[in-house]
Design a protein around this motif. Structure first.
Motif, mmCIF file in Angstrom:
data_model
loop_
_atom_site.group_PDB
_atom_site.id
_atom_site.type_symbol
_atom_site.label_atom_id
_atom_site.label_comp_id
_atom_site.label_asym_id
_atom_site.label_seq_id
_atom_site.Cartn_x
_atom_site.Cartn_y
_atom_site.Cartn_z
ATOM 1 N N THR A 4 -2.759 83.074 -13.183
ATOM 2 C CA THR A 4 -2.314 83.258 -14.566
ATOM 3 C C THR A 4 -2.736 84.644 -14.994
ATOM 4 N N GLN A 5 -1.752 85.446 -15.320
ATOM 5 C CA GLN A 5 -1.990 86.820 -15.724
ATOM 6 C C GLN A 5 -1.830 86.916 -17.243
ATOM 7 N N PRO B 168 -0.545 87.119 -20.876
ATOM 8 C CA PRO B 168 0.792 86.714 -21.323
ATOM 9 C C PRO B 168 1.616 87.863 -21.908
ATOM 10 N N SER C 146 -12.116 76.209 -18.088
ATOM 11 C CA SER C 146 -11.291 75.516 -17.109
ATOM 12 C C SER C 146 -11.775 74.091 -16.855
ATOM 13 N N LYS D 141 -2.497 74.699 -14.153
ATOM 14 C CA LYS D 141 -2.249 76.013 -14.775
ATOM 15 C C LYS D 141 -1.899 75.845 -16.251
ATOM 16 N N LYS D 142 -1.116 74.802 -16.544
ATOM 17 C CA LYS D 142 -0.726 74.548 -17.940
ATOM 18 C C LYS D 142 -1.923 74.085 -18.782
ATOM 19 N N TYR E 197 4.040 82.305 -7.214
ATOM 20 C CA TYR E 197 4.325 82.578 -8.625
ATOM 21 C C TYR E 197 5.341 81.547 -9.111
ATOM 22 N N ASP F 223 5.986 83.141 -14.228
ATOM 23 C CA ASP F 223 5.096 84.245 -13.816
ATOM 24 C C ASP F 223 5.932 85.433 -13.344
ATOM 25 N N GLN G 36 5.777 88.823 -15.450
ATOM 26 C CA GLN G 36 4.823 89.763 -14.847
ATOM 27 C C GLN G 36 5.551 90.727 -13.937
#
Lengths: 152, 734
Positions: B233-234, B236, B247, B297-298, B442, B446, B450
């Motif tokens: 996750t980069q 936003p 986390s 990730k969500k 990805y 993503d 990104q």
């Protein structure tokens, strides 16, 4: 986690996964059948198209728990030796460029021809509209579907 | 026949004799594990009992089967078929006896293992021919030695060596063992182009069967024993950076192994140009399956902080407009005196064109497999720039190059996105931290958010005509985000007495980079649409008007002719060809355009009708001068793909920003052309001139946007200035 006995390409496959897992990832991660592709995850691109019974569906939006007794056909099971008329036409026309979306395109095309063996040009293009090809193979896709219809 | 010294890429021809009897010269045995077991099915030939390595490009089996390595990454440009065709041609074997394998990154053997700039064939041409010719010479020498005859009395044809006087002949398979032991010749003869039997003939995609049967080919398909899935996750939005993470919830989700912030590019690391879009710090999620990682990730709670300005599309557009009103300190090129010429002009035409940011949107999202241990690093995946990835990996992993192995998979599209291989570096750093093999994946979101995008652009043209409708002045001022856009020495530079080119760049924190036919992908369409307006103002046919300019550039070129970056005769040649083939006449709903880029010339004529607000292209006629065409079948495919890509993006696509965040994250909001919107028919015509081959993967895209705009004008009476055209609402002209 739950156990599912799935009918895929004429065989029964057993998987232990969460029931919400989309068939796309059951195929790719759990059954190592990677012909069905991930493109968008929201049923917009068609790369993950499989047949559920005889219908083309987006496997990224099909939870494994919803499959039940229905038969799934993937690109790996479309034909024994890659000789389905659609696959043969794809090779004859040399459709693919990068090739990534083509399994989904072929699954959509083969489902179309099962329901409508003699589609018009407009019917072909409309049926293929849910499958994005970023390389721009659209004109050859239409040609190959037409050829497959003529040859089947 | 031409004699050439075997100095180009000679390292590739020096055999490692210890490997001469069988086995791959390059030890990537771990790749074999992901080869489809069905692969043997497509090989409608007996496999040899023994292989003989003739040079780095090829080995010959005892039964005459030849394996040719394709050195460059395959992104859909079909070099995996075309490059081995060139080797096979000079080897003089039958194509049906050829197997093709993707070569791994090996800078000792191969040069420029890069997919970019449409240069694989152009820059590979000489070395590939030499690889085949060197092997053929060694096979002939082996026969000459065995038969005690002079090598110049020996012929080859389709994998057979023969000596007419003695009636002796032998297959390449029979001679391979002896040939593999010979010294590499100092010079070899190349075939005359008129003697080609493989080059110039239609050959199907060598991976076609695997593609249509869904076999493992792509990076995302990689499966390895013990392999974990990784995601990242980069930030936003551009301008933001990582601050903190909670986390706890995600870590306890099923299948999740680890979640951690990771510095992929430590401070002070020497980056390559291919690290252009890199984000230094992000969050990694590692788990057992892709779906489980997506869910975790969500569930992440990450705090980002604003580190730089948060930019909007409105800001970019405003600043680009400001640049168009700014005179730069010095011009990129100035011939004559445009200001004086405009004062004397009978007519002046002025227009401004714009285009948005574009994402690459390869159908296969970014991904990479990495297994990093203290001893070595093995990487496998889709990358256009493996050489540069290796250099950066050596830095971040603090490992010598020889301990890093990189293998390229077939790529589900490149379009420039996979020039920027920071995803490979991310995969390696995550694998190192986990001490496990991982596949970084990805999501589409993503991938789209990104990106290393096609810059947004604005350009203003001003042209002056005299009383007779001759072009006497041309002023272009272009600006782009992180890119100054204008090719000052391309057409019409050299064809107009008073010429001024100015270029400016707007610095932005949105990462930008090469996107299929960089700069040309916008400027060609703008320039060719403008020329159409100028031709109309001059009262001239748009093709005739362009040909007049080329005549001028041929007969009395303006300025420093050394600088002019095009050949006006070849340029005019494709225009004349497309004029003839399309039965060009003015008055139809048709547009024309011509452009030169990637060393190739393309001219197009297309017609369009309107379906409500949506244009529908009928037939596209396309004339191409790319020199020798290696594989006409796939060359046509490249041209068709570029045309559809160009029309699709000019018509439908854009990426916009709000407070630094891309407003399109997936194909529900980012519109790509679909099948019903594609042209009905594309007719491609190649110029047959025997010139050494040039680019094909990019050149058909840029001009088609101009041809479309010009056809739209004929169909609607409106000049389309702003891409995407579907959202542009230009007024009726006149």
């Amino acid at each position: 986690m739950a156990t599912f006995n799935l009918k895929i390409n004429g065989e029964t496959k057993k998987v232990d996964v969460d029931g919400s897992t989309p068939m796309l990832w059951v195929l790719r991660d759990h059954l190592q059948m990677v012909g069905t592709k991930y493109g968008c995850g929201i049923a917009q691109c068609g790369a993950c198209t499989v047949h559920l019974n005889d219908n083309a569906v987006r496997s990224c939006q099909l939870p494994v728990s919803a499959v039940g007794e229905q038969e799934i056909t993937t690109i790996e099971g479309l034909s024994e030796n890659g000789d389905h008329p659609v696959q043969q036409a794809w090779l004859e026309v040399d459709v693919p460029q990068c090739g990534y979306c083509q399994a989904g395109q072929i699954m959509t095309a083969s489902a179309l021809l099962k329901k409508n063996p003699t589609p018009t040009d407009d019917e072909i293009a409309t049926a293929m509209n849910g499958n994005i090809c970023r390389c721009g193979t659209y004109t050859r896709i239409r040609k190959a579907v037409k050829m497959a219809a003529d040859n089947s | 026949m031409s004699i050439v010294k075997t100095k180009v890429g000679r390292r590739a021809f020096i055999r490692n004799t210890s490997l001469a009897s069988g086995g791959l010269v390059i030890g990537f045995s771990w790749l074999n594990s992901c080869k489809p077991k069905e692969a043997a099915k497509i090989v409608a030939m007996e496999m040899p009992k023994e292989w003989f390595q003739i040079n780095g490009f090829l080995k010959i089996g005892d039964n005459g089967v030849v394996t040719i390595m394709s050195p460059n990454p395959e992104i859909g440009q079909n070099v995996k078929t075309a490059m081995p065709m060139i080797v096979a041609e000079e080897l003089d074997t039958a194509w049906k006896n050829v197997l093709v394998e993707q070569a791994p990154l090996n800078t000792d053997i191969f040069t420029r293992q890069l997919a970019g700039g449409s240069q694989s064939i152009r820059q590979g041409w000489e070395g590939l021919r030499m690889a085949g010719a060197t092997a053929r010479t060694m096979l002939k020498q082996a026969a000459a030695d065995a038969w005690q005859v002079a090598i110049n009395e020996i012929q080859t044809s389709e994998g057979v060596v023969s000596h007419t006087a003695s009636g002796k002949s032998a297959t390449y398979g029979e001679l391979a063992s002896a040939a593999a032991k010979l010294e590499v010749p100092e010079e070899v003869s190349l075939k005359e182009t008129s003697d080609f039997t493989i080059i110039g003939t239609d050959k199907k995609n060598v991976d076609g069967h695997q593609i249509v049967t869904g076999q493992s080919l792509f990076g995302l398909d990689i499966q390895k024993e013990g392999m974990l899935i990784a995601m990242v996750t980069q930030p936003p939005a551009f301008g933001m950076k990582f601050k903190a993470i909670d986390s706890s919830k995600a870590e306890s989700m099923p299948g999740i192994k680890a979640i951690f912030p990771i510095t992929v590019y430590p401070e002070g690391i020497k980056k390559q140009w291919s690290d252009g879009g890199a984000v230094p710090e992000m969050v990694a999620i590692v788990g057992e399956s892709t779906w489980q990682c997506m869910q975790a990730k969500k569930a992440l709670d990450i705090t980002w902080e604003q580190a730089e300005k948060a930019e909007d599309t409105a800001y970019h557009n405003r600043e680009l407009d400001n640049l168009l009103n700014t005179k730069p300190a010095s011009p990129a090129r100035a011939d004559g005196n445009v200001e004086a010429a405009f004062k004397n002009a009978a007519k002046i035409v002025e227009s401004t064109y714009s285009a948005p940011f574009l994402a690459h949107n390869t159908m296969e999202p970014m991904n990479f497999y990495a297994h990093v241990t203290p001893e070595k690093a093995e990487l496998l995946g889709p990358i256009q720039t493996p050489e540069y990835l290796e250099l950066t990996l050596a830095e971040v992993l603090e490992m010598p190059l020889e301990k890093i192995d990189i293998m390229m998979t077939r790529m589900g599209g490149g379009f420039g996105r996979r020039l920027y291989g920071s995803f490979g570096v991310e995969a390696a750093m995550i694998s190192k931290k986990m001490n496990a093999p991982i596949k970084l994946v990805y999501t589409r979101e993503d991938d789209m958010a990104q990106g290393t995008y096609r810059p947004s652009y604005k350009i203003r043209y001003k042209a002056g005509l005299d009383e007779e409708g001759n072009l006497i002045a041309w002023h272009v001022r272009g600006a782009g985000t992180n890119d100054d856009l204008v090719f000052e020495n391309r057409f019409p530079a050299g064809a107009v007495d008073n010429y001024l080119a100015e270029k400016l760049s707007l610095s932005t924190n949105v990462t930008t980079g090469a996107w299929r036919a960089p700069r040309s992908n916008f400027i060609a369409g703008a320039e060719q649409a403008f020329i159409d307006e100028v031709a109309e103002a001059a009262g001239k046919d748009p093709i005739a008007f362009r040909l007049e300019l080329f005549d001028r550039a041929i007969s009395k070129p303006v300025g420093d002719t050394e600088k002019n970056d095009y050949d006006p005769e070849r340029y005019a040649g494709v225009l004349k060809l497309v004029k003839e083939k399309s039965n060009w006449q003015i008055g139809d709903n048709r547009g024309v355009a011509a452009y030169y880029c990637h060393n190739s010339y393309v001219a197009q004529v297309l017609d369009v009708t309107m379906n409500g607000d949506t244009p529908k292209v009928g037939t596209v006629h396309c004339a191409v001068d790319c020199g020798i065409v290696i594989n006409p079948l796939s060359a046509k495919n490249q041209i068709e793909g570029g045309i559809i890509d160009g029309i699709g993006h000019a018509t439908f696509s854009e990426l916009t920003f709000k407070e630094g965040e891309p407003q399109q994250h997936n194909f529900d909001r980012y519109r790509l052309m679909r099948n019903t919107e594609a042209p009905e028919k594309i007719e491609t015509y190649f110029v047959d001139n025997g010139i050494a081959p040039t680019g094909l993967g990019e050149p058909s895209l840029p001009p088609v946007q101009g041809a479309l705009a010009n056809a739209l004008y004929k169909a609607t009476g409106r000049r389309y200035y702003q891409q995407p055209f579907i959202t542009d609402k230009p007024p009726l002209v006149g």
